[in-house]
Each structure stands twice: as structure tokens, then as C-alpha cells.
Design a protein around this motif. Structure first.
Motif, PDB file in Angstrom:
ATOM      1  N   LEU A 180       0.801  -1.217   0.000  1.00 53.17           N
ATOM      2  CA  LEU A 180       0.000   0.000   0.000  1.00 53.17           C
ATOM      3  C   LEU A 180       0.837   1.271   0.000  1.00 53.17           C
ATOM      4  O   LEU A 180       0.331   2.348   0.239  1.00 53.17           O
ATOM      5  CB  LEU A 180      -0.959  -0.024   1.192  1.00 53.17           C
ATOM      6  CG  LEU A 180      -1.995  -1.145   1.082  1.00 53.17           C
ATOM      7  CD1 LEU A 180      -2.893  -1.140   2.301  1.00 53.17           C
ATOM      8  CD2 LEU A 180      -2.819  -0.985  -0.171  1.00 53.17           C
ATOM      9  N   VAL A 181       2.125   1.146  -0.253  1.00 57.20           N
ATOM     10  CA  VAL A 181       2.912   2.351  -0.492  1.00 57.20           C
ATOM     11  C   VAL A 181       3.520   2.287  -1.888  1.00 57.20           C
ATOM     12  O   VAL A 181       4.524   2.877  -2.172  1.00 57.20           O
ATOM     13  CB  VAL A 181       4.032   2.539   0.571  1.00 57.20           C
ATOM     14  CG1 VAL A 181       3.418   2.841   1.902  1.00 57.20           C
ATOM     15  CG2 VAL A 181       4.952   1.324   0.654  1.00 57.20           C
ATOM     16  N   ALA A 182       2.852   1.550  -2.778  1.00 54.55           N
ATOM     17  CA  ALA A 182       3.268   1.506  -4.176  1.00 54.55           C
ATOM     18  C   ALA A 182       2.935   2.834  -4.846  1.00 54.55           C
ATOM     19  O   ALA A 182       2.194   3.643  -4.312  1.00 54.55           O
ATOM     20  CB  ALA A 182       2.546   0.357  -4.885  1.00 54.55           C
ATOM     21  N   PRO A 183       3.466   3.073  -6.060  1.00 52.86           N
ATOM     22  CA  PRO A 183       3.096   4.302  -6.767  1.00 52.86           C
ATOM     23  C   PRO A 183       1.590   4.384  -6.949  1.00 52.86           C
ATOM     24  O   PRO A 183       0.906   3.376  -7.032  1.00 52.86           O
ATOM     25  CB  PRO A 183       3.825   4.144  -8.119  1.00 52.86           C
ATOM     26  CG  PRO A 183       4.958   3.206  -7.843  1.00 52.86           C
ATOM     27  CD  PRO A 183       4.457   2.273  -6.786  1.00 52.86           C
ATOM     28  N   SER A 184       1.064   5.610  -7.049  1.00 49.58           N
ATOM     29  CA  SER A 184      -0.383   5.792  -7.061  1.00 49.58           C
ATOM     30  C   SER A 184      -1.030   5.279  -8.324  1.00 49.58           C
ATOM     31  O   SER A 184      -2.209   5.014  -8.361  1.00 49.58           O
ATOM     32  CB  SER A 184      -0.726   7.272  -6.881  1.00 49.58           C
ATOM     33  OG  SER A 184      -0.201   8.021  -7.948  1.00 49.58           O
ATOM     34  N   VAL A 185      -0.288   5.133  -9.410  1.00 49.00           N
ATOM     35  CA  VAL A 185      -0.862   4.656 -10.657  1.00 49.00           C
ATOM     36  C   VAL A 185       0.089   3.665 -11.279  1.00 49.00           C
ATOM     37  O   VAL A 185       1.291   3.892 -11.337  1.00 49.00           O
ATOM     38  CB  VAL A 185      -1.103   5.823 -11.647  1.00 49.00           C
ATOM     39  CG1 VAL A 185      -1.530   5.297 -13.000  1.00 49.00           C
ATOM     40  CG2 VAL A 185      -2.145   6.777 -11.104  1.00 49.00           C
ATOM     41  N   VAL A 186      -0.440   2.551 -11.734  1.00 46.13           N
ATOM     42  CA  VAL A 186       0.345   1.585 -12.481  1.00 46.13           C
ATOM     43  C   VAL A 186      -0.305   1.431 -13.838  1.00 46.13           C
ATOM     44  O   VAL A 186      -1.451   1.017 -13.939  1.00 46.13           O
ATOM     45  CB  VAL A 186       0.407   0.221 -11.766  1.00 46.13           C
ATOM     46  CG1 VAL A 186       1.149  -0.782 -12.636  1.00 46.13           C
ATOM     47  CG2 VAL A 186       1.119   0.361 -10.427  1.00 46.13           C
ATOM     48  N   ALA A 187       0.423   1.784 -14.881  1.00 45.03           N
ATOM     49  CA  ALA A 187      -0.116   1.667 -16.235  1.00 45.03           C
ATOM     50  C   ALA A 187       0.449   0.445 -16.915  1.00 45.03           C
ATOM     51  O   ALA A 187       1.571   0.015 -16.633  1.00 45.03           O
ATOM     52  CB  ALA A 187       0.240   2.913 -17.042  1.00 45.03           C
ATOM     53  N   PRO A 218      -2.035  -9.273 -23.726  1.00 42.40           N
ATOM     54  CA  PRO A 218      -3.250  -8.529 -24.050  1.00 42.40           C
ATOM     55  C   PRO A 218      -4.514  -9.356 -24.002  1.00 42.40           C
ATOM     56  O   PRO A 218      -5.600  -8.806 -23.986  1.00 42.40           O
ATOM     57  CB  PRO A 218      -2.978  -8.018 -25.472  1.00 42.40           C
ATOM     58  CG  PRO A 218      -1.948  -8.949 -26.019  1.00 42.40           C
ATOM     59  CD  PRO A 218      -1.098  -9.342 -24.851  1.00 42.40           C
ATOM     60  N   ASP A 219      -4.391 -10.686 -23.984  1.00 44.30           N
ATOM     61  CA  ASP A 219      -5.577 -11.539 -23.936  1.00 44.30           C
ATOM     62  C   ASP A 219      -5.932 -11.947 -22.515  1.00 44.30           C
ATOM     63  O   ASP A 219      -6.805 -12.767 -22.303  1.00 44.30           O
ATOM     64  CB  ASP A 219      -5.373 -12.789 -24.801  1.00 44.30           C
ATOM     65  CG  ASP A 219      -4.212 -13.648 -24.305  1.00 44.30           C
ATOM     66  OD1 ASP A 219      -4.142 -14.826 -24.677  1.00 44.30           O
ATOM     67  OD2 ASP A 219      -3.378 -13.117 -23.544  1.00 44.30           O
ATOM     68  N   ALA A 220      -5.253 -11.400 -21.535  1.00 42.23           N
ATOM     69  CA  ALA A 220      -5.436 -11.845 -20.153  1.00 42.23           C
ATOM     70  C   ALA A 220      -6.629 -11.185 -19.484  1.00 42.23           C
ATOM     71  O   ALA A 220      -6.977 -11.546 -18.366  1.00 42.23           O
ATOM     72  CB  ALA A 220      -4.176 -11.552 -19.347  1.00 42.23           C
ATOM     73  N   GLY A 221      -7.252 -10.215 -20.118  1.00 38.99           N
ATOM     74  CA  GLY A 221      -8.370  -9.522 -19.493  1.00 38.99           C
ATOM     75  C   GLY A 221      -7.928  -8.552 -18.428  1.00 38.99           C
ATOM     76  O   GLY A 221      -8.723  -8.135 -17.592  1.00 38.99           O
ATOM     77  N   ALA A 222      -6.649  -8.172 -18.439  1.00 39.10           N
ATOM     78  CA  ALA A 222      -6.149  -7.215 -17.448  1.00 39.10           C
ATOM     79  C   ALA A 222      -6.613  -5.814 -17.807  1.00 39.10           C
ATOM     80  O   ALA A 222      -6.830  -5.480 -18.971  1.00 39.10           O
ATOM     81  CB  ALA A 222      -4.626  -7.264 -17.392  1.00 39.10           C
ATOM     82  N   PHE A 223      -6.782  -4.988 -16.799  1.00 38.23           N
ATOM     83  CA  PHE A 223      -7.104  -3.593 -17.038  1.00 38.23           C
ATOM     84  C   PHE A 223      -5.999  -2.932 -17.857  1.00 38.23           C
ATOM     85  O   PHE A 223      -4.827  -3.299 -17.759  1.00 38.23           O
ATOM     86  CB  PHE A 223      -7.248  -2.853 -15.710  1.00 38.23           C
ATOM     87  CG  PHE A 223      -8.499  -3.189 -14.941  1.00 38.23           C
ATOM     88  CD1 PHE A 223      -9.733  -2.735 -15.380  1.00 38.23           C
ATOM     89  CD2 PHE A 223      -8.451  -3.951 -13.788  1.00 38.23           C
ATOM     90  CE1 PHE A 223     -10.895  -3.037 -14.682  1.00 38.23           C
ATOM     91  CE2 PHE A 223      -9.606  -4.261 -13.071  1.00 38.23           C
ATOM     92  CZ  PHE A 223     -10.832  -3.803 -13.530  1.00 38.23           C
ATOM     93  N   ASP A 224      -6.374  -1.939 -18.658  1.00 38.22           N
ATOM     94  CA  ASP A 224      -5.376  -1.183 -19.415  1.00 38.22           C
ATOM     95  C   ASP A 224      -4.457  -0.410 -18.481  1.00 38.22           C
ATOM     96  O   ASP A 224      -3.306  -0.144 -18.803  1.00 38.22           O
ATOM     97  CB  ASP A 224      -6.068  -0.227 -20.377  1.00 38.22           C
ATOM     98  CG  ASP A 224      -6.782  -0.964 -21.504  1.00 38.22           C
ATOM     99  OD1 ASP A 224      -6.126  -1.756 -22.201  1.00 38.22           O
ATOM    100  OD2 ASP A 224      -7.995  -0.768 -21.662  1.00 38.22           O
ATOM    101  N   ALA A 225      -4.976  -0.017 -17.344  1.00 38.69           N
ATOM    102  CA  ALA A 225      -4.188   0.647 -16.307  1.00 38.69           C
ATOM    103  C   ALA A 225      -4.937   0.489 -14.996  1.00 38.69           C
ATOM    104  O   ALA A 225      -6.146   0.236 -14.991  1.00 38.69           O
ATOM    105  CB  ALA A 225      -3.974   2.121 -16.635  1.00 38.69           C
ATOM    106  N   VAL A 226      -4.211   0.604 -13.901  1.00 36.23           N
ATOM    107  CA  VAL A 226      -4.814   0.519 -12.569  1.00 36.23           C
ATOM    108  C   VAL A 226      -4.343   1.708 -11.750  1.00 36.23           C
ATOM    109  O   VAL A 226      -3.133   1.958 -11.628  1.00 36.23           O
ATOM    110  CB  VAL A 226      -4.451  -0.793 -11.853  1.00 36.23           C
ATOM    111  CG1 VAL A 226      -4.960  -0.788 -10.410  1.00 36.23           C
ATOM    112  CG2 VAL A 226      -5.034  -1.993 -12.600  1.00 36.23           C
ATOM    113  N   ALA A 227      -5.272   2.464 -11.197  1.00 34.83           N
ATOM    114  CA  ALA A 227      -4.957   3.572 -10.302  1.00 34.83           C
ATOM    115  C   ALA A 227      -4.985   3.056  -8.870  1.00 34.83           C
ATOM    116  O   ALA A 227      -5.991   2.504  -8.424  1.00 34.83           O
ATOM    117  CB  ALA A 227      -5.958   4.706 -10.476  1.00 34.83           C
ATOM    118  N   ASP A 228      -3.897   3.236  -8.159  1.00 34.66           N
ATOM    119  CA  ASP A 228      -3.801   2.712  -6.795  1.00 34.66           C
ATOM    120  C   ASP A 228      -4.393   3.714  -5.812  1.00 34.66           C
ATOM    121  O   ASP A 228      -3.687   4.375  -5.043  1.00 34.66           O
ATOM    122  CB  ASP A 228      -2.348   2.404  -6.464  1.00 34.66           C
ATOM    123  CG  ASP A 228      -2.210   1.611  -5.163  1.00 34.66           C
ATOM    124  OD1 ASP A 228      -3.256   1.271  -4.566  1.00 34.66           O
ATOM    125  OD2 ASP A 228      -1.072   1.335  -4.754  1.00 34.66           O
TER     126      ASP A 228
END
Length: 447
Positions: A24-31, A392-402
Motif C-alpha cells: 500500500l505504499v506503491a506508486p499511485s498509478v500503475v499503467a 493482451p488476452d489476459a483480461g487485465a485492465f489497461d491501467a490501474v490507479a492505486d
């Protein structure tokens, strides 16, 4: 859950902790990397044929016994809604507006067709802020449907108005008044939009506001039939936020426009121009399960509430906390993650960019347990890892905001920072909503 799942869970969580120092101290956004982003749409409102963009929206549920105004319906009443638009009809920055808007009414959960009488839109009385039914009489504008004053809203359907010309700035207020001759029967609605609305007897759609405070007038925090306002703004992006009570605005003050989506719209406008933002939060909503009071799940309502909106470029998902804490809770995090993947795949099939958010901490909430905290961290670690994936076929979000990190107490990441806590341990305050919005960058959201 299989016998090896706990080990896999610990491995993923341990890896995430090791790589970041603490989850929970990771960067605020992971793209996601370029390979994954290429699989989804990139920013560019010019890609879509519609020039209409949702500027205000809400998602409906079925009335229950605790909702007397809409459960039995109304006869000869006018409902006045005071709305904060995310994008206006005229340019305050970014692409120029055409000055046009349109109103959407929904009979999603109405028990029978509803005759809609006169409808008007207007700007608020200049000066006042907060609650109040007053409008500038010079701006009261009739709304038509196929050229007629009013129309028939079929049960389960949406009634879209003709374009209306009215100048409203970005972030400005719009007042929508709807007369219902009735008797209507049970009405589709959104229970709490965290803004005061007004109900008066008779057709008071052209009233300056006094009729709503006279004898017989009442107030409501519900949106009755109203489901959206679109603006004709060629070239600006649109974002649909599929969420729960945190998106809806629980924990923020009523009539103050301090919801997550309000903060997000303001920040986006300040950092690149206006964006239409649709608040599709329903209190108690989940990814997986329906509920009589809290409505269909995010998976069940995705097409109707989000994908059917015009002019949407990005789906932002802010769901998951109720799948953990609300009985019956989902004890297997992989089931929640599978639900997210379905949202991603279905939205991507419609050409949308899909952005996720980490589940915010809720230590101190009445149903928090250490086991739920472990599950929350596991889900968050998987979301962040998925956004780093090149599959790209994994159904992962394009980006995740932490957003979890953004509102967490650094000394106790299982809890909200006191300044971000509305007081119940789960719902962020207005400051917490602002911190969440700050963690969702424009590039992250729009590509």
C-alpha cells in the motif's frame, strides 16, 4: 478455493510486498506496458461517431418498502432535480460546445409505462450555492420529445429528449424539472444522489422555485426517472465510472459536489480540458452479486448503465469492497478477479479503454477482519501485477490507479488516513474523495 490457493495467495502478496516495500505504499498509478495498451483503445474522442457526451448520469435501482415516494408512484407532481454538470454546453476550455444538451429519462424498474408531462431545463438562480430550488426565470427552457411536450416512457426503456439549446459552463449547475400527471405506479429511480431535489403538486416546471417551498412541497435526495444529461461537445472525451457507495458519494456532504466524480471532473478539466464524467455508483453494489436494495451487480448492469451511454471512451471500475465485506462475502479472491476480467473483456469489445482501481482500506469498519484484509491485499496485488502484464488476452485492465495507497494511513495501511475517513472506517470523506481523484491521472484514464 483449491488446496494450493492459500500458498499462491501468500506468494503473490509476499512478492508484491517485497517489490514495493509494502503493497500500500506503491506508486499511485500503475499503467500497462505499450503492448497491453495497444490491445485496447487509445484516447481520442474523434474515434466515435457520436458528438454527445454524458455530462451527468446516475444508475437506477428498484424501489423497496423504504422508498414511499416512488414505490406507490405519484399523481400530478413535479420533481425538480439540481445537477452539477461535469462538462457544459459551452466552451470554458477545450473544444467548443454547440450550446446543446438533451435529457434522458429511464423506466428501467418502473412497473408500467409512465406518461411524462412537461419537462424544462434552466440555470440556477445566480449567486446561491448548496441546496435550493430557485432558477433564473429567463433561462427556463421547455424540453420536447419528438417535437411534443412530454412523452410516454415505456417500462424498462429510456426516453431521450430532443436537443435543447441552453448555455451552461463546464462544472455549472443545471435544473431539470419533470411533471408526472400520473397515477404513475412504481417508478424507477436512484435512491440517493447526495443533492436535494424538490417535489411540488401540479405542473410547476416553469416555476422560479417558490412553488417548491410552498405548502404541499417536499424534498427528496432521489433522482426520479431522470438518468442522464448529455451535452453536444464534439472532441471531448467521456468516462463512465462504474462504482458503489464510494463513487455515489456516501461520506461526502450533500449539496456540496464533493463526490469522487466531482473531484475527478474538476482535476481533468484543470489538466487538459473538460471531460464528461458519468457517476454510475450505487450504494452497496458489487462486482458479483445482485441485491434487492442495492441493485443488480456491476456485471449484470454493465451494458445498460455504462456501455449504452453515448460518447464514452473509458470505463473506470471502482468496485470490489462490497464483494469482500458485505454478507454473503466472497472468500475467494480469484472469483472477484474473474469478475473484473469479464468487465474488461466486455467493455473492450465495445472499443473502450478500461481502467481499474485498487480496493480501498476499511479497517475500523464494523465487518472488517484480518482475513478480509489479506484478501483485499491479494486482490490489489493481482490488479497491479496484471496492469504490468504484457498479455493482451489476459483480461487485465489497461491501467490501474492505486487509490488505496492514496487514502491509506501510512502508519496503518489497513485503515483510511484519519483526514480521509468520513467516520465509519470505510467511506472516504470529501478530502478522501479528492485524494482518490488525484491518484487517477488524465493520461492513465484516457491513454
Amino acid at each position: 478455493m483449491t488446496g494450493t490457493a492459500p500458498l499462491a495467495r501468500r506468494t503473490l502478496l509476499t512478492g508484491a510486498l517485497a517489490s514495493t516495500g509494502a503493497l500500500l505504499v506503491a506508486p499511485s498509478v500503475v499503467a500497462a506496458p505499450r503492448a497491453l495498451l495497444a490491445a485496447g483503445p487509445t484516447s481520442g474522442a474523434g474515434r466515435r461517431p457520436s458528438t454527445w457526451v454524458p455530462s451527468w448520469a446516475t444508475a437506477h435501482t428498484r424501489p423497496t418498502a423504504t422508498d414511499p415516494l416512488v414505490l406507490a408512484g405519484v399523481t400530478d407532481r413535479t420533481v425538480r432535480h439540481v445537477l452539477r454538470l461535469s462538462a457544459g454546453t459551452t466552451s470554458g476550455g477545450g473544444p467548443a460546445g454547440t450550446g446543446r444538451l438533451r435529457v434522458r429519462l429511464a423506466g428501467t424498474f418502473s412497473e408500467r409505462p409512465v406518461l411524462v408531462g412537461a419537462v424544462t431545463v434552466a440555470r440556477r438562480t445566480p449567486g446561491p450555492t448548496g441546496a435550493g430550488p430557485g432558477v433564473d426565470p429567463a433561462t427556463v427552457t421547455p424540453v420536447t420529445f419528438g417535437g411534443a411536450s412530454g412523452g410516454l416512457l415505456a417500462a424498462g426503456a429510456t426516453l431521450v429528449s430532443d436537443p435543447v439549446t441552453l448555455a451552461v459552463p463546464d462544472g455549472g449547475d443545471l435544473v431539470v424539472s419533470v411533471h408526472l400527471p400520473g397515477p404513475t405506479g412504481g417508478l424507477s429511480f436512484h435512491r440517493n444522489v447526495h443533492a436535494t431535489g424538490y417535489v411540488a403538486p401540479g405542473d410547476t416546471t416553469a416555476d422560479d422555485g417558490a412553488g417548491f417551498t410552498a405548502e404541499g412541497g417536499t424534498t427528496t435526495r432521489s433522482a426520479v426517472l431522470l438518468s442522464g444529461v448529455d451535452v453536444d461537445r464534439p472532441g471531448i472525451p467521456g468516462v463512465a465510472v462504474l462504482g458503489d457507495s464510494i463513487t455515489e458519494g456516501v461520506g461526502t456532504p450533500d449539496d456540496a459536489d464533493q463526490r469522487l466524480t466531482d473531484h475527478l471532473a474538476r482535476r481533468l478539466a484543470e489538466r487538459g480540458g473538460p471531460v464528461g464524467v458519468a457517476n454510475l455508483g450505487i450504494s452497496g453494489n458489487r462486482v458479483l452479486l445482485d441485491d434487492e436494495r442495492f441493485g443488480p451487480s456491476g456485471q449484470a448492469r454493465l451494458d445498460r448503465d455504462a456501455l449504452a451511454l453515448p460518447g464514452v471512451d473509458t470505463l473506470l471500475v471502482v468496485l470490489g469492497i462490497n464483494d469482500l465485506q458485505q454478507p454473503p462475502s466472497q472468500p475467494d479472491p480469484e472469483v472477484i478477479l474473474a469478475g473484473y476480467r469479464q468487465l474488461v473483456l466486455r467493455a473492450r469489445d465495445r472499443g473502450l479503454r478500461v481502467v481499474g482501481t485498487t480496493i480501498t482500506p476499511f479497517g475500523g469498519w464494523q465487518r472488517w477482519t484480518p482475513a478480509l484484509e489479506e484478501e483485499r491485499r491479494y486482490v490489489n496485488a493481482a490488479l497491479l501485477a496484471g496492469a504490468r502484464s504484457a498479455r493482451p488476452d489476459a483480461g487485465a485492465f489497461d491501467a490501474v490507479a492505486d487509490v488505496a495507497t492514496a487514502v491509506a494511513d501510512p502508519t496503518d495501511p489497513a485503515r483510511l488516513l484519519p483526514a480521509h475517513d468520513s467516520g465509519d472506517g470505510l467511506h472516504p470523506s470529501a478530502a478522501g474523495a479528492a485524494a482518490m481523484a488525484a491518484a487517477i491521472g488524465r493520461r492513465t484514464l484516457l491513454g
